[in-house]
Scaffold this active site. Sequence first.
Site, PDB file in Angstrom:
ATOM      1  N   HIS A 176      48.423  29.055  40.475  1.00 16.60           N
ATOM      2  CA  HIS A 176      49.692  28.864  39.781  1.00 16.60           C
ATOM      3  C   HIS A 176      50.743  28.342  40.749  1.00 16.60           C
ATOM      4  O   HIS A 176      50.903  28.872  41.848  1.00 16.60           O
ATOM      5  CB  HIS A 176      50.193  30.190  39.184  1.00 16.60           C
ATOM      6  CG  HIS A 176      49.296  30.748  38.112  1.00 16.60           C
ATOM      7  ND1 HIS A 176      48.105  31.378  38.395  1.00 16.60           N
ATOM      8  CD2 HIS A 176      49.431  30.767  36.765  1.00 16.60           C
ATOM      9  CE1 HIS A 176      47.539  31.760  37.256  1.00 16.60           C
ATOM     10  NE2 HIS A 176      48.326  31.406  36.257  1.00 16.60           N
ATOM     11  N   LYS A 201      40.999  26.874  37.068  1.00 16.41           N
ATOM     12  CA  LYS A 201      42.191  26.807  36.218  1.00 16.41           C
ATOM     13  C   LYS A 201      43.436  26.580  37.069  1.00 16.41           C
ATOM     14  O   LYS A 201      43.624  27.235  38.097  1.00 16.41           O
ATOM     15  CB  LYS A 201      42.354  28.103  35.419  1.00 16.41           C
ATOM     16  CG  LYS A 201      43.435  28.028  34.346  1.00 16.41           C
ATOM     17  CD  LYS A 201      43.678  29.376  33.712  1.00 16.41           C
ATOM     18  CE  LYS A 201      44.669  30.190  34.515  1.00 16.41           C
ATOM     19  NZ  LYS A 201      45.008  31.490  33.878  1.00 16.41           N
TER      20      LYS A 201
END
Length: 215
Positions: A83, A109
């Site tokens: 992130h 991800k």
Amino acid sequence: MDKATDPIAQLEAYDGELPILATNRNQWFGGKARDAGRLDALFAASRFDAVAYVDIELETVRATEWLTGEFRGNDVDLIVSHHDFDATPEREVLMAIIDQCADYGDVAKVATFPNDPSDTLTLLGALHEATQAGIDAAGIAMGELGSHTRVVGHVYGSKLGYAPLADDESEYAPGQFPLRTLRALVDATRIDGDAPATEGLGDDVSTPSGLSLPN
């Protein structure tokens, strides 16, 4: 798990049919869990048969590589995530991050913050490139500016979609769509020739409760 009252007890009581993806974020990664015991709780969650996936941060896995084997010993697949809450890295840097996530996990991800519409194109382009290279990747651009990436990410290969239920009154990330809305939008933007399975975009759209994305 970081937002649940008693996540282990709730997992033990779960008798649903849908598989569970477990996460337990601390504040550094956008969650509320305390560092002490965070990974122990996540590992305990991975022992439940209903838990099919565990999402763990790239930075955490780098520091404790032995974790991947421990989690896989409980027969779960790993989503290794990164992130960036401030920016979207350049395409080459983002690809390197995806590659590193894929080295450790079954799904790579990435979630980045777009400061300009072009940043969303960088994210989608990286997802497409990773998919073409045979990597199971997923990604979104955060915030309102990146909200459309949650809808069209599947077109570029993203393997996961995230959405709250319409009646969920808890706080969730800006730019997210309620599940039924996202399902309808995903159906409307499919490019595999299937006819859309919905008739509208409201929360009362009659659709299955799961979110199915094309490979």
